[in-house]
Design a protein around this motif. Structure first.
Motif, PDB file in Angstrom:
ATOM      1  N   THR A  87      48.553  51.174  38.286  1.00 47.47           N
ATOM      2  CA  THR A  87      49.726  50.920  38.979  1.00 47.47           C
ATOM      3  C   THR A  87      49.201  50.573  40.581  1.00 47.47           C
ATOM      4  OG1 THR A  87      49.754  53.230  39.741  1.00 47.47           O
ATOM      5  CG2 THR A  87      51.258  52.397  37.950  1.00 47.47           C
ATOM      6  N   GLU A 112      52.635  46.148  49.522  1.00 48.82           N
ATOM      7  CA  GLU A 112      52.948  44.855  49.526  1.00 48.82           C
ATOM      8  C   GLU A 112      52.372  44.150  48.463  1.00 48.82           C
ATOM      9  OE1 GLU A 112      54.196  43.789  52.191  1.00 48.82           O
ATOM     10  OE2 GLU A 112      53.886  44.989  53.801  1.00 48.82           O
ATOM     11  N   THR A 166      52.739  43.751  44.105  1.00 46.89           N
ATOM     12  CA  THR A 166      53.530  43.824  42.888  1.00 46.89           C
ATOM     13  C   THR A 166      52.618  43.518  41.603  1.00 46.89           C
ATOM     14  OG1 THR A 166      54.428  41.438  43.056  1.00 46.89           O
ATOM     15  CG2 THR A 166      55.779  43.056  43.920  1.00 46.89           C
ATOM     16  N   GLU A 167      52.987  43.914  40.614  1.00 43.34           N
ATOM     17  CA  GLU A 167      51.957  43.799  39.419  1.00 43.34           C
ATOM     18  C   GLU A 167      53.007  43.552  38.063  1.00 43.34           C
ATOM     19  OE1 GLU A 167      49.961  47.127  36.458  1.00 43.34           O
ATOM     20  OE2 GLU A 167      49.713  47.475  38.732  1.00 43.34           O
ATOM     21  N   THR A 168      52.235  42.730  37.300  1.00 42.59           N
ATOM     22  CA  THR A 168      52.942  42.132  36.076  1.00 42.59           C
ATOM     23  C   THR A 168      51.983  42.252  34.989  1.00 42.59           C
ATOM     24  OG1 THR A 168      54.277  40.631  37.527  1.00 42.59           O
ATOM     25  CG2 THR A 168      54.481  40.383  35.116  1.00 42.59           C
ATOM     26  N   HIS A 199      50.113  40.435  42.579  1.00 46.48           N
ATOM     27  CA  HIS A 199      50.170  39.488  43.860  1.00 46.48           C
ATOM     28  C   HIS A 199      50.540  40.231  45.198  1.00 46.48           C
ATOM     29  CE1 HIS A 199      51.961  36.101  46.014  1.00 46.48           C
ATOM     30  NE2 HIS A 199      53.145  36.952  46.226  1.00 46.48           N
ATOM     31  N   CYS A 200      50.182  39.880  46.096  1.00 45.10           N
ATOM     32  CA  CYS A 200      50.087  40.336  47.429  1.00 45.10           C
ATOM     33  C   CYS A 200      50.606  39.410  48.340  1.00 45.10           C
ATOM     34  CB  CYS A 200      48.540  40.924  48.001  1.00 45.10           C
ATOM     35  SG  CYS A 200      47.901  41.868  46.920  1.00 45.10           S
TER      36      CYS A 200
END
Length: 107
Positions: free
Chosen positions: A3, A29, A31-33, A43-44
């Motif tokens: 995470t 800031e 997000t993780e997929t 993605h930042c």
């Protein structure tokens, strides 16, 4: 599964006084997929990354630390000497079946 709190991303840049500095990206800031059982896309997007700091003259690299291991990614816009006003990064975290980090690449 990782995470945003399990890893840190830092940007190394040269400031307007030509001093090299590191600046961490806030986990809020990011997000993780999940891409696969052993890969995560991160993605930042930080529109005010340089806000209170003097605008840098050049970004050198991005460092990602996972479970105590640091991976260094050369800045993909190495030929562009001017740093962007907004920071946007897309990276891919790779790890083995035991959730040990193996590499980090640009996505």
């Amino acid at each position: 599964m990782f995470t945003p709190g399990d890893y840190q991303i830092a940007v190394t840049y040269r400031d307007s006084n030509y001093l090299w500095k590191d600046r961490a990206v806030d986990s809020m800031e990011m997000t993780e997929t999940e891409v696969s059982p052993t890969e995560r896309a991160v993605h930042c997007f930080v529109p005010n990354f340089w806000g209170r700091f003097s605008h840098p003259s050049r970004i050198e690299r991005v460092m990602v630390t996972l479970q105590g291991r640091t991976f260094r990614l050369p800045w993909r816009a190495a030929l562009n000497l001017a740093a962007p006003s907004v920071l946007s990064l897309d990276i891919l975290l790779h790890y083995d079946d035991h959730e040990m980090p193996t590499s980090v690449t640009w996505n």
